[in-house]
Write a protein that holds these residues in place. Structure first.
Motif, PDB file in Angstrom:
ATOM      1  N   PRO A   1      12.267   1.428  -5.974  1.00  0.00           N
ATOM      2  CA  PRO A   1      11.508   2.325  -5.098  1.00  0.00           C
ATOM      3  C   PRO A   1      11.020   3.595  -5.789  1.00  0.00           C
ATOM      4  CG  PRO A   1      13.586   1.686  -4.066  1.00  0.00           C
ATOM      5  CD  PRO A   1      13.654   1.267  -5.477  1.00  0.00           C
ATOM      6  N   ILE A   2      11.587   3.921  -6.935  1.00  0.00           N
ATOM      7  CA  ILE A   2      11.137   5.136  -7.612  1.00  0.00           C
ATOM      8  C   ILE A   2       9.735   4.878  -8.148  1.00  0.00           C
ATOM      9  CG2 ILE A   2      11.586   6.764  -9.461  1.00  0.00           C
ATOM     10  CD1 ILE A   2      14.488   6.005  -9.339  1.00  0.00           C
TER      11      ILE A   2
ATOM     12  N   GLY B   1       0.813  -1.216   0.000  1.00  0.00           N
ATOM     13  CA  GLY B   1       0.000   0.000   0.000  1.00  0.00           C
ATOM     14  C   GLY B   1       0.843   1.260   0.000  1.00  0.00           C
ATOM     15  N   ILE B   2       1.969   1.218   0.699  1.00  0.00           N
ATOM     16  CA  ILE B   2       2.744   2.448   0.762  1.00  0.00           C
ATOM     17  C   ILE B   2       3.392   2.746  -0.583  1.00  0.00           C
ATOM     18  CG2 ILE B   2       5.040   1.698   1.525  1.00  0.00           C
ATOM     19  CD1 ILE B   2       4.339   4.024   3.746  1.00  0.00           C
ATOM     20  N   GLY B   3       3.697   1.705  -1.341  1.00  0.00           N
ATOM     21  CA  GLY B   3       4.224   1.942  -2.676  1.00  0.00           C
ATOM     22  C   GLY B   3       3.198   2.641  -3.545  1.00  0.00           C
ATOM     23  N   ILE B   4       1.966   2.161  -3.438  1.00  0.00           N
ATOM     24  CA  ILE B   4       0.882   2.783  -4.199  1.00  0.00           C
ATOM     25  C   ILE B   4       0.690   4.223  -3.736  1.00  0.00           C
ATOM     26  CG2 ILE B   4      -1.574   2.673  -4.709  1.00  0.00           C
ATOM     27  CD1 ILE B   4      -1.476  -0.276  -4.452  1.00  0.00           C
ATOM     28  N   THR B   5       0.767   4.418  -2.411  1.00  0.00           N
ATOM     29  CA  THR B   5       0.559   5.758  -1.859  1.00  0.00           C
ATOM     30  C   THR B   5       1.582   6.740  -2.421  1.00  0.00           C
ATOM     31  OG1 THR B   5      -0.190   4.716   0.157  1.00  0.00           O
ATOM     32  CG2 THR B   5       0.293   7.055   0.267  1.00  0.00           C
TER      33      THR B   5
ATOM     34  N   GLY C   1      10.870   6.624  -0.437  1.00  0.00           N
ATOM     35  CA  GLY C   1       9.990   5.458  -0.508  1.00  0.00           C
ATOM     36  C   GLY C   1      10.642   4.242   0.121  1.00  0.00           C
ATOM     37  N   TRP C   2      11.930   4.062  -0.157  1.00  0.00           N
ATOM     38  CA  TRP C   2      12.633   2.919   0.408  1.00  0.00           C
ATOM     39  C   TRP C   2      12.666   2.990   1.920  1.00  0.00           C
ATOM     40  CZ3 TRP C   2      17.027   2.027   3.323  1.00  0.00           C
ATOM     41  CH2 TRP C   2      17.472   0.705   3.331  1.00  0.00           C
TER      42      TRP C   2
ATOM     43  N   ALA D   1      11.097   0.307   4.520  1.00  0.00           N
ATOM     44  CA  ALA D   1      11.964  -0.320   5.516  1.00  0.00           C
ATOM     45  C   ALA D   1      11.400  -0.110   6.920  1.00  0.00           C
ATOM     46  CB  ALA D   1      13.370   0.242   5.410  1.00  0.00           C
ATOM     47  N   VAL D   2      10.885   1.088   7.169  1.00  0.00           N
ATOM     48  CA  VAL D   2      10.311   1.362   8.489  1.00  0.00           C
ATOM     49  C   VAL D   2       9.139   0.435   8.757  1.00  0.00           C
ATOM     50  CG1 VAL D   2       8.971   3.049   9.778  1.00  0.00           C
ATOM     51  CG2 VAL D   2      11.081   3.742   8.669  1.00  0.00           C
TER      52      VAL D   2
END
Lengths: 278, 273, 281
Positions: free
Chosen positions: B116-117, A201-205, A257-258, A262-263
């Protein structure tokens, strides 16, 4: 875990070969080759790849920015949007998913509606969101919320479904109440899936935030200048023909994003200690 | 038929209807009848349907106008190109990533570094790199799909029970024979999951890319109708994207079911390890 | 069964000599096998019995060529499979493995599975292999399921298909890693007789790992009882019950006497393994 092919054939290594077999060494070599290739393509003006600004220029443009307050403020703005949108999605999504998983009636009423809305990509909602919500931040927030909530809900439902039914039977046979079962079986059982849902989800966000910030800068649906953030930074650099800064922005978002993924993964492991032992 | 009959006597289909009724009912009442607060400016379901099915639409876009189908086709065509390219590149790449440690050690770091991009952050760079109208959009869509396909394929290869390649080796198969007869069919379920995800991701990226920098296409249509204050068309666009997106996922799933007959039969018998 | 059928094979003798295996030598350094020496005669059914996780599978994997060994050597008919210069053997059709959870390829039909070996090695054309496969499957009582997928047939039949698949390659040795563990005891008893039937028809050496002492004494010519980790032969039993055997053997006095001789040794190792509480490798 070795790759499949290596389990079949192996010969004793020759001397000196083991240095190049080290994974870290290989990673460094491949990244170095990649950057070298990129630099070369740019200098020789090759089509496509060569049209991108060279890594050397990108570095030149980036270093002075590290002292620029505005640059770091963009980081802050994007991160803030991602965080707030994502937390909102979790606050609503996790209970929603749990409700769908535990109550058959609730699931049958809400899931079909949920499913027919799903194929509409979140960004297609942007104009409708702007018409509806009074402020721009709220519209962006709504779209972010939509983007993240589907993954979270689906993962929660899937996770709850996959809890082995024998855990429930064991708990009941030991005299647990429904609330106990919820707290001690369902919640922990669903946690790993929630975490996976959050990672996706955070990638989409991030995607949605970046797009929204770019659209706000680039004209179209959102016109006001209340944008800012790293997406806006990229778009602005494009409009201003500062191409190396585009890449600086992209890399910055990649790093941000990374870090956020990771968090989440770290927090996830903290909350699910039983998964640490494999 | 038996299962259909059983389904009809359970509460499920009626609750489903209830859900739809609540959703569309609320939308209709809030935007067209009572015109509550911000809902007043939203087009209601009745308005949208009337326009969509109108032989002579007010805003020029309906099931009867050729321009509508042109926009649909432009989007579909782009997704098709992107999907074909990303599958042709992504599946072999993913297979090798899972299969050969050498290959993985040398290519995965770069792959992971770029991952990640967010795809949409590539939009301006794509426009700079690929001049023209179609290429940047197709590049972006392909990029997003490629990642999904390659990752899922790699996961598929690594998820193959190690007993299978070992058994094949015992039976005298060479490395390439193992790759062809064990790895590829073994990874197929994951590959198809990846392909379904990749189609979804393709639509996600396509619509965004079209909204920012396109001409024609459903994303462009949604954006343009907002700018031109043709609000019902926004909803028509959204619904159309939803339908086409869903249909493409379903097609991929059906193709997978066809290619993996063994799995369909196994699952039907309630088995499968 | 006539005497000719009971004649032993002349190939497939395995010599395991002072074999050591240490997993993860730089890290946890788990010694799975220590100074293990064992001779397996050509054409015999040699049963390896021991508690779970004791290292028996490690030995099988070393013979099959899936793992390397840290010390010692393994010979097949006098030729070295693995040893000091070559820590890992090459997997091959002379030593075919039948796996614990089954390794029939789910995406191929049973016939395609059985014919797989000779076709891959280029020894037979597809049609010739298919014909031979049909014949062997018929011998094993498997007519009618040639065109089904493994997922569609019962687990007992799947095991038989897998054994036939292995035998299609005329192996010297059949390596069986607790193949009947996942079957219920009723199916298991049928499978025992089926396996013996197959053995009497095709003379191969059988290296059979099990934790079930009854199964071991029923099937084997010799039973090697292994210690718990690190693995080493503790006691070797000669089972002098004559072949061909059938299920009535289980209640014979000789069988009971052999059980009495060995059950305490097995139990001792089982208790040690239980107390050590180590996770199975």
């Amino acid at each position: 875990m070795s790759a499949v092919a290596e389990t079949l054939v192996r010969r004793p290594p020759k001397r000196g070969e083991s240095f190049f077999k080290n994974q870290v060494v290989r990673a460094i070599i491949s990244i170095a080759v990649f950057i070298a290739f990129w630099e070369l393509a740019s200098r020789l003006n090759w089509p496509w790849v060569g049209q991108a600004p060279a890594p050397s220029k990108v570095l030149d443009a980036w270093l002075p920015l590290l002292n620029d307050q505005g640059y770091w403020y963009s980081w802050y703005q994007s991160s803030r949007r991602v965080l707030s949108g994502f937390i909102a999605a979790m606050i609503i999504g996790i209970p929603l998913g749990l409700a769908m998983a535990t109550s058959r009636v609730f699931h049958d009423i809400t899931f079909p509606v949920f499913e027919i809305l799903r194929p509409v990509p979140p960004l297609a909602w942007v104009p409708a969101a702007i018409i509806f919500w009074p402020t721009q931040e709220l519209s962006i927030g709504f779209v972010i919320f939509l983007g993240a909530i589907y993954t979270i809900v689906l993962n929660v439902v899937g996770g709850a479904r996959s809890i082995d039914v024998r855990y429930f039977q064991a708990a009941r046979s030991m005299g647990s109440s429904s609330w106990d079962i919820f707290r001690r079986i369902i919640l922990p059982g669903v946690l790993p899936s929630i975490i996976v849902g959050c990672e996706v989800g955070i990638g989409i966000t991030w995607n949605v935030v970046v797009a929204a910030e770019m659209i706000s800068g680039g004209g179209g649906a959102i016109q006001s200048s209340a944008g800012g953030g790293l997406g806006f930074f990229i778009w602005n650099s494009y409009i201003g023909f500062s191409y190396p800064l585009i890449v600086v922005g992209m890399i910055s978002i990649g790093i941000a994003g990374w870090i956020s993924s990771a968090v989440i993964r770290r927090l996830g492991l903290l909350v699910t200690p039983w998964l640490r032992v494999r | 038929m038996y299962r259909l009959g059983r389904w009809l006597t359970s509460p499920t289909p009626y609750l489903m209807l209830l859900g739809f009724a609540l959703f569309f009912g609320a939308w209709y009442l809030l935007s067209e009848v009572f015109k509550v607060w911000r809902f007043a400016s939203l087009p209601g379901p009745h308005q949208v349907l009337v326009e969509w099915f109108n032989p002579n639409p007010v805003y020029g876009m309906s099931l009867y106008t050729p321009q509508y189908y042109m926009h649909v086709w432009m989007s579909v065509r782009r997704v098709l190109y992107a999907f074909v390219i990303s599958t042709a590149l992504g599946v072999p790449f993913g297979l090798f990533l899972g299969w050969s440690r050498n290959f993985r050690d040398f290519t995965f770091p770069v792959f992971e570094m770029l991952r990640p991009i967010p795809v949409l952050a590539w939009v301006p760079l794509a426009i700079v790199m690929f001049k023209g109208d179609e290429s940047p959009v197709i590049f972006l869509t392909t990029l997003a799909s490629f990642y999904a396909t390659a990752l899922n394929t790699m996961l598929g290869v690594r998820s193959i029970d190690e007993a299978y390649p070992r058994a094949a080796a015992c039976l005298g198969a060479s490395k390439w024979q193992v790759f062809r007869h064990i790895i590829i069919p073994g990874a197929l379920p994951f590959i198809f999951t990846g392909l379904q995800i990749s189609v979804g991701v393709a639509w996600f990226s396509l619509v965004a890319a079209e909204m920012v920098s396109g001409e024609y296409g459903l994303g462009y249509l949604i954006n343009a109708s907002y700018v031109n204050v043709q609000y019902p068309v926004i909803i028509i666009g959204m619904i159309s994207v939803g339908i086409v997106g869903y249909a493409s996922s379903a097609l991929v799933r059906l193709a997978g079911d066809y290619l993996m007959q063994w799995r369909v039969r196994e699952l039907a018998l309630g088995g499968g390890r | 069964m006539n005497a000719a059928a009971l004649q032993m094979a002349t190939k497939g003798a395995i010599r395991i000599q002072n074999v050591d295996k240490i997993y993860d030598p730089a890290g946890a350094a788990v010694q799975a096998v220590s100074d293990c020496t064992l001779d397996i005669r050509a054409g015999e059914i040699c049963m390896i019995v021991g508690p779970s996780g004791c290292g028996k599978t490690t030995l099988l994997n070393a013979i099959a060529g899936f793992h390397d060994i840290s010390g010692g050597a393994i010979y097949l008919d006098g030729e070295m499979l693995c040893g000091p210069d070559r820590p890992k053997a090459e997997p091959g059709p002379d030593r075919v493995v039948v796996f614990q959870n089954g390794a029939l390829f789910p995406w191929k039909t049973n016939l395609e599975n059985v014919a797989f070996g000779p076709v891959m090695q280029g020894k037979l054309s597809w049609s010739a292999a298919a014909e031979k496969a049909r014949g062997m499957m018929a011998d094993a009582g498997l007519t009618g399921v040639e065109h089904n997928y493994p997922g569609e047939i019962s687990s007992g039949m799947r095991r038989r298909v897998e054994i036939v698949r292995a035998l299609m390659n005329d192996p010297k040795v059949l390596l069986l890693d607790e193949p009947f563990r996942a079957l219920d005891s009723l199916t298991k008893s049928v499978m025992h007789e089926a396996l013996l039937e197959i053995y009497y028809r095709n003379k191969v050496t059988i290296f059979f790992i099990t934790h079930d002492l009854e199964e071991a004494i029923f099937l084997g010519h010799r039973v090697a009882i292994m210690t718990t980790r690190p693995c080493r032969p503790k006691k070797i039993l000669e089972v002098d019950i004559p072949h061909p055997r059938n299920y009535s053997v289980l209640t014979s006095p000789r069988f009971r006497a052999l059980m009495e001789e060995t059950v305490s040794a097995v139990h001792e190792e089982a208790v040690k393994a239980f107390e050590a509480g180590e996770k199975e490798m």
